[in-house]
Design a protein around this motif. Structure first.
Motif: not given
Length: 454
Positions: A214-243
């Protein structure tokens, strides 16, 4: 059956399943380059982000030679090849976003990708085993400390520093879990030996490891911008099942004519919580259970899958051991460990709310308003609408996470809170009768009866 039960009676070690005492499921010191023959792959993979932004990645892939895979024999070479081909594939498919996807992965990419995948036992898509477990290097010398400032990605995707942050924080979560993974054989062997002290100490180690995760997970707030993760990154992690963006799947040219479906990256592809669930006796059912089983069976390295399966087959189970002995200190350590696992899952839900649910709501409002996004909101409006309520692995993300959390929490009050089969039902029908821990001399007969009654 006799051979299988015999294997389960032997002391369990991590080495049996190619799991490191120092790195856990993480690949120790991944290779950074492949032999010269494979440089066409490496050159494209190292420049995927730039090629996507220039809309030229698909052209470069079409020009790529069809390479044989026989020269890749070493495990680390295969892992690097799979990672490189995975990065290229995700960029190729999603280069133009959700509205201009492809239906066919070209032969010169699909055929070697399929061959490498078969050799490793991984699917031909970017997985947690690629993007997190095998996609890292130290900036300094090989034995320097592993931390955010001293870690680099081998390959990246669009999203700038947030991509580095997301994958490297997830790597640190894996490493934070290592003492807990090391404690699993300790717990199982302790159960088989009837050693309450050993099992209790193992549970304490797992509890501490869950808190460190959990302590390691908290670093997400310091190193990842939510709008970038949601708007830019997620599609490149997406697959072609249930999509919905790729409802028909993807044809791997030269492999088979019919399209194939594969889920994108998911935290459920990490072996960590599968191990802790099986050890503690958390049973997932319905669609959530089916999704987790699919991730376990098809999206992990086979050795890691087999380790989880070994834990699930152990008899007596840890939970039965806790119930049978009725030891107050052991029971307390067990309940505390379950509580820490619940806390871990609660924190994950909070992260998903901040990085997915809230940005999704904001993006939807902007889209419905018809107002052009300003610079501050430009990233969030690029998000594919198909992923507003789904994880990149294809699950309905919030309902899935809460269901999994609730199944874990059901064990918080008592180890017997979940159904445990006919044997357990018979035992608990006499719950009013005081029970004592089996004497040391009779423990072996109790243990043997548990094993052979399965």
């Amino acid at each position: 059956m006799e051979a299988e039960n015999g294997d389960l009676l032997r002391p369990l070690t991590l080495k049996q399943y190619h799991i490191s005492e120092d790195y856990g499921f993480v690949l120790r010191e991944p290779l950074e380059d492949l032999p010269p023959y494979y440089q066409p792959w490496m050159e494209i993979a190292k420049n995927v982000t730039e090629l996507i932004y220039s809309h030229s990645l698909r052209t470069r892939v079409h020009e790529m030679p069809l390479l044989e895979t026989e020269l890749l024999q070493d495990h680390r070479e295969l892992r690097l090849a799979h990672l490189a081909l995975s990065i290229i594939t995700m960029g190729y498919v999603w280069q133009e976003g959700e509205n201009d996807t492809v239906k066919v992965l070209p032969r010169n990419l699909a055929v070697p990708y399929w061959c490498v995948s078969n050799k490793l036992g991984l699917p031909p898509i970017l997985t947690h085993a690629d993007a997190v477990l095998a996609n890292w290097k130290r900036k300094d010398h090989p034995h320097s400390e592993i931390n955010m400032e001293n870690l680099e990605l081998l390959f990246t995707l669009p999203g700038g520093t947030s991509v580095h942050g997301f994958f490297m924080v997830t790597l640190l979560v894996e490493l934070a879990a290592v003492p807990g993974i090391k404690a699993i054989p300790q717990a199982i062997n302790g159960v088989n030996q009837g050693d309450v002290t050993t099992v209790t100490e193992a549970l304490k180690s797992i509890s501490l490891a869950l808190d460190d995760m959990v302590e390691a997970l908290k670093l997400m707030h310091d190193y990842v911008e939510p709008s970038v993760f949601y708007g830019i990154m997620r599609i490149y992690l997406s697959g072609w099942k249930d999509n919905p963006s790729m409802a028909d799947g993807l044809v791997y040219e030269g492999v088979q004519e019919e399209p194939l479906e594969y889920s994108g990256g998911s935290a459920a592809q990490s072996s960590l919580l599968h191990c802790f669930d099986e050890l503690l006796g958390v049973k997932h059912e319905g669609s959530s259970g089916a999704f987790l089983m699919r991730m376990r069976s098809h999206y992990m390295l086979p050795a890691h899958t087999h380790f989880v399966q070994h834990i699930s087959r152990c008899r007596p189970s840890l939970r039965d051991f806790v119930l049978e002995l009725g030891d107050e200190v052991l029971d307390s350590a067990y309940k505390h460990c379950v509580a820490r696992l619940v806390a871990m899952r609660n924190y994950h839900i909070n992260l998903v709310a901040r990085f997915i649910t809230q940005p999704a709501s904001h993006a939807k409002k902007l889209r419905l308003s018809g107002v052009d996004a300003d610079e501050e909101n430009s990233a969030i409006t690029q998000a594919p609408s198909a992923l507003e309520t789904r994880g990149t692995g294809g699950s309905g993300i919030m309902s899935f996470l809460k269901t999994v959390r609730d199944r874990t929490r059901a064990l918080s009050d008592s180890p017997s809170a979940q159904p445990i089969g006919a044997e357990g039902a018979q035992r608990h029908s006499t719950a009013g009768v005081p029970k004592k821990a089996p004497a040391e001399a009779s423990f072996l007969s109790w243990l043997t009866s548990k094993i052979w009654s399965q």
